[in-house]
Every structure is written in structure tokens, then in C-alpha cells.
Design a protein around this motif. Structure first.
Motif, short mmCIF file in Angstrom:
data_model
loop_
_atom_site.label_atom_id
_atom_site.label_comp_id
_atom_site.label_asym_id
_atom_site.label_seq_id
_atom_site.Cartn_x
_atom_site.Cartn_y
_atom_site.Cartn_z
N LEU A 51 0.83 -1.21 0.00
CA LEU A 51 0.00 0.00 0.00
C LEU A 51 0.86 1.26 0.00
O LEU A 51 0.55 2.24 -0.68
CB LEU A 51 -0.93 -0.02 1.22
N ALA A 52 1.95 1.23 0.76
CA ALA A 52 2.85 2.39 0.80
C ALA A 52 3.49 2.63 -0.57
O ALA A 52 3.64 3.78 -1.02
CB ALA A 52 3.93 2.17 1.86
N ILE A 53 3.86 1.56 -1.25
CA ILE A 53 4.46 1.69 -2.59
C ILE A 53 3.44 2.29 -3.55
O ILE A 53 3.76 3.22 -4.30
CB ILE A 53 4.96 0.32 -3.08
N LEU A 54 2.22 1.76 -3.54
CA LEU A 54 1.20 2.26 -4.46
C LEU A 54 0.88 3.73 -4.21
O LEU A 54 0.59 4.48 -5.13
CB LEU A 54 -0.06 1.41 -4.34
N ALA A 55 0.94 4.14 -2.93
CA ALA A 55 0.67 5.53 -2.57
C ALA A 55 1.92 6.40 -2.64
O ALA A 55 1.85 7.61 -2.38
CB ALA A 55 0.07 5.60 -1.17
N LYS A 56 3.06 5.78 -2.97
CA LYS A 56 4.35 6.48 -3.05
C LYS A 56 4.71 7.15 -1.73
O LYS A 56 5.17 8.30 -1.67
CB LYS A 56 4.34 7.51 -4.19
N ARG A 57 4.48 6.41 -0.65
CA ARG A 57 4.77 6.91 0.69
C ARG A 57 6.01 6.22 1.25
O ARG A 57 5.98 5.03 1.57
CB ARG A 57 3.59 6.66 1.64
N TRP A 58 7.11 6.93 1.29
CA TRP A 58 8.33 6.46 1.93
C TRP A 58 9.10 7.66 2.45
O TRP A 58 8.75 8.82 2.17
CB TRP A 58 9.20 5.65 0.97
#
Length: 376
Positions: A51-58
Motif C-alpha cells: 500500500l505504501a508503494i502504491l501511494a508512493k509513501r516512503w
């Protein structure tokens, strides 16, 4: 344990996206986390990370972003291109995967000029000797023949442990990775194919013959073998035929990335281990030095054969035979040497009392010492 590729990957981070592929459990994640202590790690197999990858959250304040198994994201190369084109390399990006990122989904189409690719292989004698200069190469070669070079079973050093590890390793590949690449209902047949291939290492392979044994179409066999190649279970050697008028032009040979998988006599196990070491060396030279190498075998219609032909930029540089205990030169080295007079002729022998160089330049070398010092 530091790995050979560590320093090369560090140099390229920040220059381009680094793609890092290799067999499952060969140490990709461990090495990725060694190239920097300041990283954010996201694994596409984990639901929260996905989910973090899909939302580009890092964490964009980290030095390094590690994206593991990203190739399982649909149109992953286009997605990655978008990140690179809009944000650049802040942080640096390292993408790992247990499928062949150089061929899977034709990665170069979208990422041309934006990435460097590295292949991580299991341990071999050369890498182990680089870590430990006092390494006793002969007993280590014996261990590699028994348990292969994958880090977990090799460091345990036990065939019993290897047997247990191998079952779970293969199960993950078949029931997770393989199904994600393509919907396959005949998993039992694929498992049987792997068992058949274990006993046919170093022999030219006929899809039709395997199809008859499995009672399926030869096209299915060919497709399954391509998938097993893409997942680093086996690798293929094709016959080299240029300038050899009577050579066979078709049947490939297959070897296992995990030498512990090989069934058959000890000489075949040794041949598989040498094949894997040669492939690892030429891919290192391609990935890290920009050199162009390829690995083939030679075989004529009258069944004259040399196990390995190493080519650089299309020119045969080495002809290599592998023997367990024979010290007499294989006559086919001289035969094929007549077609390629510029090539070095080499016979590697496991049990050899005295190394030799013959008047025609053919070298007879101890397999353990030569593999530990491998330098093309």
C-alpha cells in the motif's frame, strides 16, 4: 559477510536506478541493506508495504530507498520511470527481485538509460576466497558439491540441513513466484520436470522427449523451462556453431543455480558447479566492467564435445573441459582447438596430483585452485 558486488553497487547508487536480481534466498535483501545504513525498505510482498508503494509513501530524507520484489507490480517499469523522471534519485533507488529483471516484462523498453543491472549468484569458490585469503579450497569445493552455494545451507555446512532447506526453497518458488508469473494448474508436472532435469544436467535436452516422459505437449515443456529460467532455478547453455560445419545447431543444455540439486555421478555435479561459476564470472564482468561475454558448449554431429566455450565480443577465448580424476588431455580440446587457434585450452580436474602445461599450450589445472583464482 561482505559480497563482491557491494562496492560496485555503492558506486552506482545516485548515478542511476540500481536493479538487483538473483535467485530466491541468494542474499539480495541482506546485501541491499549492507550498502547503506540509512535506508527505507519496502517489500511488495508485504501488504502494508504494498500500500505504501502504491501511494508512493516512503521517507524521502533517507539516503536509500529499497524496493523489494517490485516486478510483481503491474507495469512496474513504467511506474519506476515516473518516479525517476519526476523526483530524480533523492533518495537513491535500489530495486531487487527474484525474477530476471533483465528479461521480465522487457525492462529496457521504459527504463533505457536510467538503470544499471546487477546479478547476485550464490557463493562460489572465488567469492569465498576473496573474503578469506587463507581458505582451504579443496574441502570448500567438496562442501559446495554437497550443499551448493546458497548462503543458508552453505553456512550450516550440513547435507541434512540442505535437504530440509531445499524443500521449502523449491516450494516457495513453485507455489508463490511461479504462480505470480503465470497461472499454472499443472504444478505437479512442473515439479516432475524439475526432478527429470536433475538427472539430465549436462545432457542436450529435447523438449519432445521431456514431453513424452511427462505426457504433455513439448510446447508446454518449453514454456515451463523458460519460466524456471526466469526464476533462477536453471540456466541454459546453447551450442556455439560458427565456423564448425558439422555442429549441432539446436539442443541446449541446462544447469542448476543450486549445484546441490544435481543428481547423478560426482563428475556431473562438478560440471554443474563449474558452469555456475563461469556464468557468475561473465555476468559480473558484464554488470560491473561493461565487458561482453557469453557461455556456450561445443558439440558436433559425430558427438565430439567440449563442455564450455567462453566468448568475448563474439570471439572464442577459452575452451574448457572438466574431469573428476583423469589427467590425460581430452582429445576434443585439440579437435575444436583447430577451429579456434586463438582460444586458450584448459582442462579442470578435481583430483590431480600435478598441474601441467603441454607443448601445444593446453593447461591441466586443479579445479579448486583455478576456480578460486578465476580471472578471465
Amino acid at each position: 559477510m561482505d559480497r563482491t558486488l557491494n562496492d560496485y553497487i555503492k558506486k552506482d547508487l545516485g548515478r542511476k536506478i540500481v536493479l538487483f536480481s538473483g535467485p530466491h534466498q541468494s542474499g539480495k535483501t541482506t546485501l541491499s541493506k549492507m550498502v547503506s545504513t540509512d535506508y527505507d525498505y519496502l517489500n511488495f510482498d508485504a501488504s502494508d508495504d504494498r500500500l505504501a508503494i502504491l501511494a508512493k509513501r516512503w521517507d524521502r530524507h533517507k539516503e536509500l530507498l529499497i524496493l523489494d520484489e517490485l516486478h510483481k507490480l503491474k507495469n512496474w517499469k513504467g511506474w519506476l520511470k515516473g518516479i525517476y523522471d519526476t523526483e530524480g534519485l533523492s533518495p537513491s533507488i535500489l530495486v531487487t527481485g527474484s525474477s530476471r529483471l533483465d528479461t521480465y516484462s522487457k525492462v529496457g523498453d521504459s527504463l533505457a538509460g536510467r538503470y544499471f543491472l546487477f546479478h547476485l549468484h550464490p557463493f562460489d569458490l572465488k567469492e569465498l576466497a576473496e573474503v578469506n585469503r587463507a581458505l582451504e579450497t579443496e574441502p570448500v569445493l567438496e562442501l559446495l558439491l554437497q550443499v551448493g552455494g546458497f548462503p543458508q545451507p552453505f553456512l550450516q555446512g550440513s547435507r541434512d540441513y540442505y535437504n530440509r532447506w531445499e524443500k521449502t526453497h523449491l516450494d516457495i518458488i513453485l507455489r508463490q513466484d511461479l504462480i505470480e508469473l503465470e497461472s499454472i494448474k499443472e504444478l505437479t508436472l512442473v515439479e516432475t520436470l524439475i526432478q527429470l532435469m536433475r538427472g539430465r544436467v549436462a545432457s542436450p535436452i529435447s523438449h519432445a522427449s521431456l514431453g513424452r516422459d511427462l505426457q504433455c505437449r513439448d510446447k508446454s515443456v518449453a514454456r515451463w523451462l523458460r519460466l524456471l529460467e526466469s526464476l533462477y532455478v536453471v540456466f541454459k547453455l546453447t551450442p556455439y556453431h560458427r565456423n564448425i560445419g558439422r555442429s549441432l545447431l539446436k539442443a541446449p543444455k541446462y544447469y542448476f543455480f543450486d549445484s546441490g540439486q544435481v543428481a547423478g555421478d560426482r563428475a556431473v555435479k562438478l560440471e554443474n558447479l563449474v558452469a555456475a561459476a563461469l556464468l557468475k564470472e561473465i555476468q559480473f564482468r558484464q554488470d560491473c566492467l561493461g565487458q561482453e561475454w557469453s557461455l556456450h558448449y561445443l558439440r558436433s554431429k559425430d558427438k565430439r564435445e567440449v563442455y564450455f566455450a567462453l566468448l568475448r565480443e563474439g570471439e572464442v577465448k577459452y575452451l574448457i573441459e572438466v574431469k573428476w580424476a583423469e589427467s590425460d588431455v581430452a582429445p576434443n580440446l585439440a579437435y575444436f582447438g583447430g577451429f579456434f587457434p586463438q582460444a586458450s585450452r584448459l582442462q579442470l580436474v578435481k583430483e590431480l596430483r600435478r598441474e601441467q602445461t603441454l607443448p601445444d599450450g593446453t593447461e591441466i589445472r586443479r579445479a579448486d585452485k583455478w576456480l578460486a583464482d578465476l580471472d578471465l
